[in-house]
Design a protein around this motif. Sequence first.
Motif, PDB file in Angstrom:
ATOM      1  N   SER A 399       0.826  -1.204   0.000  1.00  0.00           N
ATOM      2  CA  SER A 399       0.000   0.000   0.000  1.00  0.00           C
ATOM      3  C   SER A 399       0.860   1.253   0.000  1.00  0.00           C
ATOM      4  CB  SER A 399      -0.928  -0.012   1.215  1.00  0.00           C
ATOM      5  OG  SER A 399      -1.668   1.183   1.295  1.00  0.00           O
ATOM      6  N   MET A 400       1.926   1.243   0.806  1.00  0.00           N
ATOM      7  CA  MET A 400       2.829   2.391   0.838  1.00  0.00           C
ATOM      8  C   MET A 400       3.626   2.525  -0.461  1.00  0.00           C
ATOM      9  SD  MET A 400       2.462   4.214   3.556  1.00  0.00           S
ATOM     10  CE  MET A 400       0.727   3.959   3.145  1.00  0.00           C
ATOM     11  N   LEU A 401       3.932   1.402  -1.092  1.00  0.00           N
ATOM     12  CA  LEU A 401       4.599   1.460  -2.391  1.00  0.00           C
ATOM     13  C   LEU A 401       3.644   1.990  -3.461  1.00  0.00           C
ATOM     14  CD1 LEU A 401       6.533  -1.920  -2.224  1.00  0.00           C
ATOM     15  CD2 LEU A 401       7.512   0.380  -2.040  1.00  0.00           C
ATOM     16  N   GLY A 402       2.359   1.639  -3.347  1.00  0.00           N
ATOM     17  CA  GLY A 402       1.362   2.201  -4.247  1.00  0.00           C
ATOM     18  C   GLY A 402       1.261   3.703  -4.085  1.00  0.00           C
ATOM     19  N   LEU A 403       1.250   4.168  -2.824  1.00  0.00           N
ATOM     20  CA  LEU A 403       1.244   5.605  -2.555  1.00  0.00           C
ATOM     21  C   LEU A 403       2.475   6.266  -3.165  1.00  0.00           C
ATOM     22  CD1 LEU A 403       0.204   8.157  -1.014  1.00  0.00           C
ATOM     23  CD2 LEU A 403       1.580   7.358   0.939  1.00  0.00           C
ATOM     24  N   ALA A 404       3.640   5.665  -2.944  1.00  0.00           N
ATOM     25  CA  ALA A 404       4.889   6.243  -3.457  1.00  0.00           C
ATOM     26  C   ALA A 404       4.867   6.333  -4.979  1.00  0.00           C
ATOM     27  CB  ALA A 404       6.078   5.410  -2.996  1.00  0.00           C
ATOM     28  N   LEU A 405       4.454   5.229  -5.639  1.00  0.00           N
ATOM     29  CA  LEU A 405       4.447   5.244  -7.098  1.00  0.00           C
ATOM     30  C   LEU A 405       3.446   6.266  -7.626  1.00  0.00           C
ATOM     31  CD1 LEU A 405       5.452   4.165  -9.757  1.00  0.00           C
ATOM     32  CD2 LEU A 405       3.829   2.257  -9.557  1.00  0.00           C
ATOM     33  N   ASP A 406       2.305   6.383  -6.979  1.00  0.00           N
ATOM     34  CA  ASP A 406       1.323   7.384  -7.387  1.00  0.00           C
ATOM     35  C   ASP A 406       1.912   8.789  -7.274  1.00  0.00           C
ATOM     36  OD1 ASP A 406      -1.060   8.301  -8.385  1.00  0.00           O
ATOM     37  OD2 ASP A 406      -2.279   7.724  -6.649  1.00  0.00           O
ATOM     38  N   LEU A 416      -1.059   6.860 -11.139  1.00  0.00           N
ATOM     39  CA  LEU A 416      -1.124   5.418 -10.952  1.00  0.00           C
ATOM     40  C   LEU A 416      -2.391   4.859 -11.603  1.00  0.00           C
ATOM     41  CD1 LEU A 416       0.204   2.925  -9.702  1.00  0.00           C
ATOM     42  CD2 LEU A 416      -1.091   3.368  -7.601  1.00  0.00           C
ATOM     43  N   ASP A 417      -3.479   5.619 -11.591  1.00  0.00           N
ATOM     44  CA  ASP A 417      -4.704   5.176 -12.267  1.00  0.00           C
ATOM     45  C   ASP A 417      -4.417   4.825 -13.718  1.00  0.00           C
ATOM     46  OD1 ASP A 417      -5.896   5.868  -9.889  1.00  0.00           O
ATOM     47  OD2 ASP A 417      -7.191   7.426 -10.717  1.00  0.00           O
ATOM     48  N   SER A 442       6.458  -2.818 -18.117  1.00  0.00           N
ATOM     49  CA  SER A 442       5.253  -2.036 -18.380  1.00  0.00           C
ATOM     50  C   SER A 442       5.395  -0.623 -17.830  1.00  0.00           C
ATOM     51  CB  SER A 442       4.028  -2.713 -17.765  1.00  0.00           C
ATOM     52  OG  SER A 442       3.784  -3.962 -18.362  1.00  0.00           O
ATOM     53  N   LEU A 443       6.002  -0.507 -16.657  1.00  0.00           N
ATOM     54  CA  LEU A 443       6.231   0.827 -16.097  1.00  0.00           C
ATOM     55  C   LEU A 443       7.242   1.596 -16.939  1.00  0.00           C
ATOM     56  CD1 LEU A 443       5.535   2.789 -13.826  1.00  0.00           C
ATOM     57  CD2 LEU A 443       7.392   1.803 -12.470  1.00  0.00           C
ATOM     58  N   SER A 444       8.226   0.885 -17.461  1.00  0.00           N
ATOM     59  CA  SER A 444       9.203   1.511 -18.348  1.00  0.00           C
ATOM     60  C   SER A 444       8.526   2.052 -19.600  1.00  0.00           C
ATOM     61  CB  SER A 444      10.290   0.499 -18.720  1.00  0.00           C
ATOM     62  OG  SER A 444      11.221   1.053 -19.620  1.00  0.00           O
ATOM     63  N   ASP A 445       7.645   1.255 -20.184  1.00  0.00           N
ATOM     64  CA  ASP A 445       6.909   1.699 -21.370  1.00  0.00           C
ATOM     65  C   ASP A 445       6.010   2.887 -21.044  1.00  0.00           C
ATOM     66  OD1 ASP A 445       8.079  -0.439 -22.689  1.00  0.00           O
ATOM     67  OD2 ASP A 445       6.313  -1.740 -22.481  1.00  0.00           O
TER      68      ASP A 445
END
Length: 595
Positions: A399-406, A416-417, A442-445
Amino acid sequence: MVRIIFGLTFVLSSFVFQAQISSKYILSFENAVHHEANIQANFTNLKSETATFRMSRSSPGRYALHEFAKNVYNVKVTDGKGNELIATRPDPYSWEVKGHDGTIQVSYTLFANHGDGTYAQIDETHAHLNAPATFMYVPELEHQEMEVTFKLRDDLDWKVATQLKQQQDQTYYARDLQYLMDSPIEIANFRTRSFDLKGQNIVLVLHDEEASDSELDMYFEKVKKVVLEQMMVFGELPTFDYGEYLFLACYMPNASGDGMEHRNSTSIPSSRSLTQGGMDGNIGTVAHEFFHCWNVERLRPKSLEPFDFSKANMSGDLWFAEGFTSYYDDLSLVRSGIISREEYLKGLAGTFNYVWTSPGRQFFNPIEMSYQAPFVDAARSVDETNRENTFISYYSYGSMLGLALDMFLRAEDLTLDAYMRSIWKQYGKPETPYTVAQLQQSLSDFAGQQFANDFFGNYIHKSGMPDFESLLKNMGIILETKDAIDFGAMVRSQRLVNNPKMGSSAYKAGFQKGDKLLQVGAVMLDGNVSINSVLSTFKTGDKVAVKVERHGSEKELSLIIGTEISYKLHYMEGSAKEFTKKIKEQQADWLNSKV
């Protein structure tokens, strides 16, 4: 002549279809008061000389071993003509028979009295069935079709709710073992609410004997808000089998709080009735589990496909599968207005402190934390562990990694959406299982190779902490750090109830779980005094003698008063100069509804 040919064709096609159904079950509940079901299973089309049937050892959505065979007894086996066969036990969860005629008929009694998402519960209020905890199966037949018939008691007014396809009356169909085992079943005198969303039916099945119809209606409005808000993240609903998704909500005092995702349904039991706090307390589980119909059920880790019912299932992807889902459950609640922004930030702060102050990051990165699931996901052990110091829940960590990436993406005018939509289209919608390396690609793309390499290199393959102070400030949130005097272990009734936290005062002084604190300096303790309040009368760095009782003897330890870092989050003041128009717009884009 045409009619005769048509009739013959229909009979033959029906015969072919029926011939494909090689596993048939009949369940009855005459002794529900004592938590028993009688189950008859008919297995046909057997080719092996020795027929093996067994109970599952694991369950979809759970990653630890659960020995369901312990709750079956009175096992009897015959061949297709009713001749008794002798079953042997090659291991604790399997049976073998020889001398069959291509068919074995197995009858057994199931004891079930744990109403969560993993096990089963049978009593006179309901039959709450998780399939792996209920059905024996023949591995040889796992790819063939299956049928389940329920014999319901007239005196209990029961109905059946399940994602299994209804054939007729109380008979239901599964295309194979994977589908059967992934299909929870709630049999009770429940109520339903439903709405059509883009041609598919979203159904709330509620077994709650206290809640009024008006409370059910109010709760269903919250469920609809969650569904609509989460659909906006991905841009569309998944295509549900048979055009329907079921929330199987069992809010009964005999149930156990849980949530378990499945392909076209979720089992969400709780002991809290809507009347007794469930209106607010249960909606978070709804939000978490529905997000799984995209993330996990279709956007699925390759490490979990296919699910193996004979062993624990290990995945290094749970930081994403469970963790990013956890990030979005509360985010969808605040976006939909179900919780306030203040409530959202309070929950965020609690998770933030748990993850980033844990010593566990020095031992395992998020992938390795995910590998711990078979030991922690409702797993049972009798020996002590040191998980207070070595483990961080992949739900919270992810969850915290999701927050960070967002936050990282929003600093690049991305979200992130949008990333979730991109991987949904690439892996989820076509149901192509992914690997961690493919998520990185996928994130790289999506955001650039250097961006992806930095994120995965620092925070997924390593355990680094992002610069949240800067990231959150860009979104109008202030991160403050604070040091406060802290003992470093939880104390109840003067006893340490967990292992001291590594690096803390208690850890350095040699305190152990189970120690009873008797005296700190000149202060005699009693069960009503907080240890931290006593320690706060000293200064950081002071050395204090502490008397403890350990294994029946008194012992004196030397404690050096120390501090523990904690984090506080709060929104920028609306009138603050630093709360610029751009930051306000960014915060709104993050937290406002997308519907």
